[in-house]
Scaffold this motif. Sequence first.
Motif, short mmCIF file in Angstrom:
data_model
loop_
_atom_site.label_atom_id
_atom_site.label_comp_id
_atom_site.label_asym_id
_atom_site.label_seq_id
_atom_site.Cartn_x
_atom_site.Cartn_y
_atom_site.Cartn_z
N ASP A 120 -5.25 -11.34 3.00
CA ASP A 120 -3.46 -11.34 3.04
C ASP A 120 -2.84 -11.66 1.10
O ASP A 120 -2.26 -10.41 1.07
N LYS A 121 -3.64 -12.23 0.55
CA LYS A 121 -3.33 -12.60 -0.98
C LYS A 121 -2.48 -11.44 -1.61
O LYS A 121 -2.00 -11.51 -2.25
N LYS A 122 -4.17 -10.91 -1.76
CA LYS A 122 -3.72 -9.73 -2.76
C LYS A 122 -3.06 -8.97 -2.66
O LYS A 122 -2.85 -7.77 -2.92
N MET A 123 -3.23 -8.57 -1.14
CA MET A 123 -2.34 -7.31 -0.91
C MET A 123 -0.04 -7.10 -1.33
O MET A 123 0.65 -6.74 -1.79
N GLY A 124 -0.32 -9.45 -1.03
CA GLY A 124 1.05 -9.36 -1.61
C GLY A 124 1.39 -9.41 -3.18
O GLY A 124 2.37 -9.05 -3.49
N ALA A 125 -0.22 -9.62 -3.71
CA ALA A 125 0.20 -9.25 -5.26
C ALA A 125 0.52 -7.56 -5.29
O ALA A 125 1.07 -7.61 -6.04
N PHE A 126 -0.74 -6.59 -4.64
CA PHE A 126 0.04 -5.12 -5.42
C PHE A 126 0.98 -4.99 -5.49
O PHE A 126 1.62 -4.24 -5.63
#
Length: 242
Positions: free
Chosen positions: A36-42
């Motif tokens: 979830d966190k990496k999707m936000g960063a992407f």
Amino acid sequence: MSETPTPDAFSGVDTWIFDLDNTLYPPHSNLFAQVDKKMGAFISRLLNVDLMEAKRVQKTFYKTYGTTLRGLMTEHGVDPHEFLAYVHEIDHSPIEPDPALGAALSLLPGRKFVLTNGSRAHADAIVRRLGIEEHFEDLFDIIAADFEPKPARPPYDRFVTKYGIDTGRSAMFEDLPRNLEVPHTLGMRTVLVVAAPDTPQETLAYRQRWEVEIGTAAHIDHVTDDLADFLVSVAETTTGRD
């Protein structure tokens, strides 16, 4: 909350289909929180917005399209392979071997599959960490679904066609209520896997209320917060039955 199925609840079932994240492993592993966190960063990098706006876009796409990826593909032409590789490059070490789950799966008669909106690489890493990879005939991922995610019907239809599934003799296990609507319509027995009562609330903070609302629950046949225990009970009621 783990139910004890009635003797005929899973009578005739010989195909067992499992979602992956927060179904085969408990939410307290915090694994999907990493994704979830990496999707936000992407999204933040792609759209050149701050993380708060990226999170808003992410959740809007998720609710509208079934997955954030589908929204990014539709509205921004994102390369799905690039996205999947980035968001699933996480630390899988919080997932620990689960011999109880492996033993329970071994008791179930027939075929077993994973049906996930994630990537095959992600699914493979998880089932290997759990030590249950030997029990599954195959892992059907978002790429096999042509990037069309649950809860839409097409990925289920593709899955059923690919493996010659008799939906009337199948059971689907999921942690998201809306992803059980199509399986129920197809005639599968449906089981909602929920977080155990002692799950720290902060580990579920990334979830939206609408994701876990059961509503009328007409499409949910059973609910459990202990998958391994539930499967043992199922096996006990199906052994020796047609």
